[in-house]
Design a protein around this motif. Structure first.
Motif, PDB file in Angstrom:
ATOM      1  N   TYR A 106       0.837  -1.210   0.000  1.00 26.92           N
ATOM      2  CA  TYR A 106       0.000   0.000   0.000  1.00 26.92           C
ATOM      3  C   TYR A 106       0.870   1.257   0.000  1.00 26.92           C
ATOM      4  CZ  TYR A 106       0.892   1.198   4.911  1.00 26.92           C
ATOM      5  OH  TYR A 106       1.466   1.584   6.087  1.00 26.92           O
ATOM      6  N   VAL A 206       3.767   6.387   6.848  1.00 20.38           N
ATOM      7  CA  VAL A 206       5.148   6.761   7.170  1.00 20.38           C
ATOM      8  C   VAL A 206       5.597   5.822   8.281  1.00 20.38           C
ATOM      9  CG1 VAL A 206       6.699   8.574   7.992  1.00 20.38           C
ATOM     10  CG2 VAL A 206       4.674   9.169   6.640  1.00 20.38           C
TER      11      VAL A 206
ATOM     12  N   PRO B  50      -3.539  -3.398   6.028  1.00 23.93           N
ATOM     13  CA  PRO B  50      -2.271  -2.981   6.638  1.00 23.93           C
ATOM     14  C   PRO B  50      -2.380  -2.705   8.138  1.00 23.93           C
ATOM     15  CG  PRO B  50      -2.502  -1.944   4.503  1.00 23.93           C
ATOM     16  CD  PRO B  50      -3.798  -2.667   4.763  1.00 23.93           C
ATOM     17  N   THR B  51      -3.493  -2.135   8.592  1.00 24.44           N
ATOM     18  CA  THR B  51      -3.607  -1.770  10.005  1.00 24.44           C
ATOM     19  C   THR B  51      -3.705  -2.992  10.911  1.00 24.44           C
ATOM     20  OG1 THR B  51      -4.560   0.396   9.529  1.00 24.44           O
ATOM     21  CG2 THR B  51      -5.037  -0.533  11.709  1.00 24.44           C
ATOM     22  N   LEU B  53      -2.872  -5.950  10.255  1.00 24.43           N
ATOM     23  CA  LEU B  53      -1.707  -6.828  10.093  1.00 24.43           C
ATOM     24  C   LEU B  53      -0.461  -6.181  10.691  1.00 24.43           C
ATOM     25  CD1 LEU B  53      -2.091  -8.168   6.433  1.00 24.43           C
ATOM     26  CD2 LEU B  53      -2.312  -9.473   8.554  1.00 24.43           C
ATOM     27  N   GLY B  54      -0.588  -4.946  11.158  1.00 19.52           N
ATOM     28  CA  GLY B  54       0.557  -4.261  11.758  1.00 19.52           C
ATOM     29  C   GLY B  54       1.655  -3.965  10.745  1.00 19.52           C
ATOM     30  N   LEU B  55       1.287  -3.649   9.511  1.00 22.68           N
ATOM     31  CA  LEU B  55       2.327  -3.334   8.523  1.00 22.68           C
ATOM     32  C   LEU B  55       2.982  -1.995   8.891  1.00 22.68           C
ATOM     33  CD1 LEU B  55       0.871  -4.391   5.051  1.00 22.68           C
ATOM     34  CD2 LEU B  55       2.160  -5.713   6.723  1.00 22.68           C
ATOM     35  N   PRO B  56       4.251  -1.829   8.497  1.00 23.40           N
ATOM     36  CA  PRO B  56       4.956  -0.586   8.806  1.00 23.40           C
ATOM     37  C   PRO B  56       4.172   0.629   8.290  1.00 23.40           C
ATOM     38  CG  PRO B  56       6.473  -2.198   7.889  1.00 23.40           C
ATOM     39  CD  PRO B  56       5.101  -2.789   7.784  1.00 23.40           C
ATOM     40  N   GLY B  57       3.990   1.609   9.147  1.00 23.15           N
ATOM     41  CA  GLY B  57       3.365   2.870   8.743  1.00 23.15           C
ATOM     42  C   GLY B  57       1.859   2.919   8.871  1.00 23.15           C
ATOM     43  N   ALA B  58       1.205   1.757   9.028  1.00 21.08           N
ATOM     44  CA  ALA B  58      -0.261   1.771   9.106  1.00 21.08           C
ATOM     45  C   ALA B  58      -0.698   2.326  10.465  1.00 21.08           C
ATOM     46  CB  ALA B  58      -0.817   0.377   8.902  1.00 21.08           C
ATOM     47  N   PRO B  98       0.262  -8.585  16.033  1.00 18.04           N
ATOM     48  CA  PRO B  98       1.111  -8.134  14.924  1.00 18.04           C
ATOM     49  C   PRO B  98       1.918  -6.863  15.181  1.00 18.04           C
ATOM     50  CG  PRO B  98      -1.218  -7.869  14.397  1.00 18.04           C
ATOM     51  CD  PRO B  98      -1.166  -8.637  15.678  1.00 18.04           C
ATOM     52  N   LYS B  99       1.479  -5.989  16.065  1.00 19.17           N
ATOM     53  CA  LYS B  99       2.222  -4.743  16.278  1.00 19.17           C
ATOM     54  C   LYS B  99       3.233  -4.855  17.408  1.00 19.17           C
ATOM     55  CE  LYS B  99      -1.479  -2.142  16.906  1.00 19.17           C
ATOM     56  NZ  LYS B  99      -2.527  -3.180  16.784  1.00 19.17           N
TER      57      LYS B  99
END
Lengths: 498, 489
Positions: A106, A206, B50-51, B53-58, B98-99
């Motif tokens: 994303y 970010v 993304p949120t 799943l704890g993806l970077p930046g979410a 995940p985070k």
């Protein structure tokens, strides 16, 4: 003049007049990167093919749908992006080993906005890993060099972005600042860098450093370009609850307004040691310029910046320790589990091995300090106390802004430091950022402007304003820029391969 | 020497919202369409973004609906609402988190200081707070070649993040419960309340409601005074405030007790039966340990569902330091009085309130009231019957004894049906009267015998009635009618 040397305003003008195409402009930047970046090392990733494709689409609009040109305020203009922004399908490493293979699904809101504005992303720039630093020496990959003198550092953490702008590898760049990471490299490289008010530009996508401080912002060749880019980036984002819904203004409207009636304050404390005499002198000269432009100059008292550094160090480390917890080798990024021969004892072993190998020294130092300050029995003494002190610093600025419209001071106490300077001192960044951390802590906007040279390296001046008064800052910055030539200076980088 | 059980509960309940707590993902991981297929859950990792799943930046954003539901629960439990409540990060490492932190509440939960009457005794509610659920770890044996990662001893853990980020409400009770039965009654009432509020199905099999119990056993203060006991049930944590608190609220034990200086937490109990068994086991284990002079420590224990025993998982020394701090990605909440009153107005009559009304106002037996108030649909059915002028006792009996009628008819249909039945019954009675007169006339001898006190003669007459009606009449009814006619005769 080669197209890559232009500002946004100039490039847009020539694109509209069909003096060159976006593909030609983009190619000029890519050529410049190829010629200079083996030395400078500003980029982690160059997205050549994708960039040329986007440039071609922009050209289609210029040529076939001119009525749509105004819908895209950055149509066909190349931009480099700090490798801390999530970019769909493009490696997003944060300058760290633990994410050196991470390709996000994303786009960050800022990236989306740039794409929607028609900008051409030409690559991702180097930074101190996870933005932890003020030099790019803490990048897990390599150190970017200062285009003015390759023995010197570009500053950081947005050092790759600053170097790419001043060396004309790009028309503009996007950085992030938590405590100086836009303004300080902008100062050391001699460009314009704006840290907006916390919450003015969305943080969504970010990679978080310290969530309560992180501020994305533009890094440009001129103040006018900065206003144009801020117009694109600013605004409330439903995906970022901390982004503000304070009404937006047209930041370009602040250009070309004179400074009559404007009161600019400065604080003697910000000009004393450890500020280099040449830096202090450049600021005193700049104050004279402001005065000459019609502004009232007034001395003010501000809290000693050393308190802000203490507060910043505690809060930022605390948030870092939590924000870096997700890099555990389970779902993405570097993982010891990818090593086929590895037989983990248990899950803790997986974490230990993954994080020990994936994080650099600085990340580990910050995780340890932050974990400590949040631990049972220490929370009140460190984290909570720092939050209270933060409130005091905010009040201190509020009081100052009762008397003046803007505050001017040096961005960094020094001009660029030599390569290797950071390695000896873990508090290197904090000392280089001592003059920007107070405003960071208060969530205030600030801009760096080139204002002179010392030791043949650029000197940076910062203008700080009250929250959401980016337009006032831009007004003063533009007036100063028009009255001086510093922003027109470019380093002579030998066009070398290897 | 008796020990006095001291029990507190922490109940986690997944909220029934359309989207997850902090992202736009669908929270319906048990799709209604799949219900027909045996309630199958959605395919793993299909409800993710993304949120969650704890993806970077979410980043997270607050699901306002979930906040409202928790406030309604808090109000239902007589809590005070913290109008400047905020979220905090609870930091710990686990693969299904995940985070590396769970967004939860700690210092300023949404609802505090409540109370709930359970079987006539008050249970204090410490707080009701809101957090996000974790993902699901599935530990299983797999063929090493199935996945690209190294198996450990032939075992893998698979992760499903569908439930990661589902709104999770936690209801924390005071240690005001003193028996396994009372604990189960409390759990059941909480389940009924969330169903009445429509905020969760509270299905324990689906993990929508999970219980953790804290158990310790205390010595009564009077015993300690006389015995000079040096064991665990003495001073350090003797909490006079709690004693007083409890004493005021409860039909207290013979005398007061000291809160023991340890407690044992048993996690992940996913049925009422397990709650009961785990508590019973713990009370016995702890009592025996103390009687043997052992020193009990603060620890977390698991429950073996097959053996129905608890086992130690970690002691206090190994306990997590969660390093809570305010979630910087979410601004503090601001809840106005108006907003809270709006939510208060949305709270229906609750099961325990309904039960009291049925007993006090409508004169039902507590056992009837209990059954009728268990589910909102039953309660509402009952109230409609009463509204349609059915006698409360009649309505209650129908619901308790003939639940099949409720399934079959709407309240109005049922009342119509009952009226029709009554009319038919009257018709039946008239017919039986006539037959009775006929039989009395035809059998003067048995009638005379009966009138002279020979009760057995009635049996003969009833037999004649049965023959005449071809066995359709109920013998008791036939006897009753014969008696009436004979009296008038």
């Amino acid at each position: 003049m080669s197209p890559n040397q232009l500002t946004i305003t100039q490039a847009l003008d020539k694109l509209r007049k069909n003096e060159f195409s976006s593909v030609e402009l983009t190619q000029a930047c890519l050529d410049r990167i190829e010629q200079t970046d083996t030395k400078l090392k500003a980029f982690i990733t160059v997205t050549k093919d994708e960039a040329l494709k986007v440039a071609k689409n922009a050209d289609e609009i210029y040529q076939k749908q001119p009525e749509k040109i105004n819908d895209y305020p950055l149509l066909g203009v190349p931009v480099s992006i700090k490798d801390l922004y999530s970019t769909k399908g493009i490696l997003t490493s944060a300058g760290s080993n633990i994410l050196k293979n991470y390709i996000p699904p994303y786009d960050a809101t800022v990236v989306k906005k740039l794409k929607n504005a028609g900008a051409v992303i030409i690559g991702k720039t180097n930074l101190d890993a996870f933005a932890h630093g003020s030099s790019t020496e803490a990048s897990d990959f390599f150190t970017t060099l200062n285009p003015w003198n390759l023995e010197y550092l570009p500053g950081g953490s947005s050092g790759g972005s600053a170097a790419s702008v001043i060396s004309d590898q790009t028309i503009f760049s996007i950085g992030t600042e938590t405590g100086g990471s836009i303004r300080q490299p902008a100062a050391w490289c001699g460009i314009v860098g704006l840290k907006p008010t916390y919450g003015r530009v969305s943080r969504y996508g970010v990679i978080a450093m310290a969530s309560s401080l992180d501020s994305p912002g533009p890094m440009c060749k001129t103040v006018e370009d900065t206003a144009i880019v801020l117009n694109v980036l600013a605004g409330h984002d439903p995906l970022d609850s901390t982004s503000s819904s304070v009404p937006l203004v047209d930041y370009t409207a602040a250009l070309n307004q004179n400074l009559k009636g404007l009161t600019i304050g400065y604080c003697e404390k910000y000009l004393n040691k450890p500020v280099q005499p040449a830096v202090a002198q450049a600021i005193r000269d700049a104050l004279k310029t402001f005065s000459g432009l019609g502004a009232n100059i007034k001395t003010i008292e501000l809290m000693d910046p050393k308190y802000a550094v203490a507060v910043y160090t505690v809060l930022q480390r605390a948030e870092v320790s939590s924000n870096l917890a997700r890099y555990d080798g389970i779902r993405y990024g570097h993982s010891v589990l990818r090593n086929k021969k590895y037989q983990p004892e248990d899950i803790i072993d997986v974490y230990n091995e993954t994080r020990a190998a994936g994080f650099g020294e600085e990340a580990k130092r910050r995780i340890m300090l932050g974990t400590y300050t949040l631990s049972a029995g220490y929370y009140d003494a460190y984290y909570l106390k720092a939050q209270k002190a933060r409130t005091k610093i905010c009040r201190d600025f509020e009081k100052a802004f009762d008397k003046v419209n803007l505050i001017v001071g040096p961005t960094s106490p020094s001009t660029a430091q030599k390569v290797g300077a950071r390695n000896k001192n873990p508090m290197f960044g904090e000392m280089e950022d001592i003059l920007v951390e107070p405003s960071t802590i208060a969530g205030l906007p600030g801009i760096n402007l080139p204002c002179g040279f010392g030791n043949n390296l650029p000197i940076g001046l910062q203008i700080i304003g009250p929250q959401f008064k980016e337009n006032k800052i831009i007004q003063a910055a533009y007036a100063y820029e028009q009255a001086t030539d510093w922003h027109k200076k470019r380093p002579k980088i030998a066009s070398v391969a290897g | 020497m008796p020990y006095y059980p001291v029990i507190g509960l922490e109940i986690h309940i997944q909220l029934k919202t359309q989207t997850k707590m902090f992202c736009g993902c669908s929270a319906e991981i048990w799709p209604p369409a799949a219900k027909a297929l045996g309630g199958k859950a959605a395919a793993p990792n299909t409800h993710t973004c993304p949120t969650c799943l704890g993806l970077p930046g979410a980043l997270p954003t607050i699901n306002k609906r979930a906040v409202e539901q928790v406030i309604r629960m808090g109000l239902a439990l007589n809590c005070t609402i913290n109008q400047n409540s905020y979220f905090e990060r609870k930091n710990y490492f686990y693969p299904d988190l995940p985070k590396g932190y769970q967004i939860s509440q700690h210092r300023k939960p949404l609802c505090v200081n409540g109370q709930l009457p359970v079987n006539g005794q008050i249970v204090g509610i410490t707080d009701v707070h809101l957090e996000e659920d974790t993902g699901k770890s599935i530990h299983e044996k797999l063929q090493p070649t199935t996945y690209n990662l190294q198996p450990t001893n032939g075992e893998h853990t698979l992760l499903d993040f569908n439930k990661s980020g589902i709104p999770l409400m936690e209801v924390v009770s005071e240690p005001d419960i003193h028996s396994a039965e009372q604990a189960v009654a409390y759990c059941k009432l909480i389940q009924q309340i969330v169903r009445f509020l429509g905020i969760s199905d509270g299905d324990m099999e689906k993990g929508q409601m999970r219980c953790e119990v804290n158990v310790s056993v205390a010595r009564l203060a009077s015993d300690i005074a006389t015995q000079q006991d040096s064991n665990s049930a003495t001073q350090p944590h003797s909490c006079t405030a709690t004693q007083l608190h409890s004493k005021l609220r409860q039909n207290l034990p013979p005398t007061t007790y000291h809160l023991p200086p340890y407690r044992v937490e048993i996690k992940n109990l996913n049925s009422f039966r397990f709650v009961q068994k785990a508590i019973e086991y713990e009370i016995q284990r702890q009592t025996e340990a103390l009687e043997n002079g052992e020193h009990l420590i603060q620890e977390t224990r698991g429950f073996d569902e097959e053996k129905e025993i608890t086992f130690s998982q970690r002691s206090k020394e190994q306990a997590h330091d969660y390093r809570y701090f305010p979630e910087p990605d979410l601004p503090p909440m601001k809840l106005s009085d108006k907003e809270i009153e709006r939510l208060r107005a949305q709270i229906p009559e609750l099961p325990h309130e309904a039960k009291r009304r049925l007993v006090d106002k409508l004169g039902l037996k507590p056992s009837q009231a209990e059954i009728i108030s268990r589910e909102q649909s039953t309660l509402s059915y009952f109230d409609q019957l009463v509204k349609l002028n059915l006698l409360t006792d009649k309505a209650a009996n129908l619901i308790v004894n003939q639940p099949e009628l409720i399934e079959q008819y709407s309240p109005q249909e049922l009342v119509n049906y009952l009226e029709k039945q009554a009319v038919e019954q009257i018709g039946d009675e008239n017919a039986l009267m006539q037959i009775a007169r006929k039989i009395i006339e035809a059998n003067p001898k048995p009638v005379k015998d009966y009138k002279s006190g020979k009760e057995t003669a009635l049996q003969f007459l009833v037999g004649q009635m049965m023959r005449e009606t071809k066995g359709k009449a109920e013998p008791q009814k036939a006897a009753d009618i014969l008696k009436v006619v004979l009296k008038r005769n």
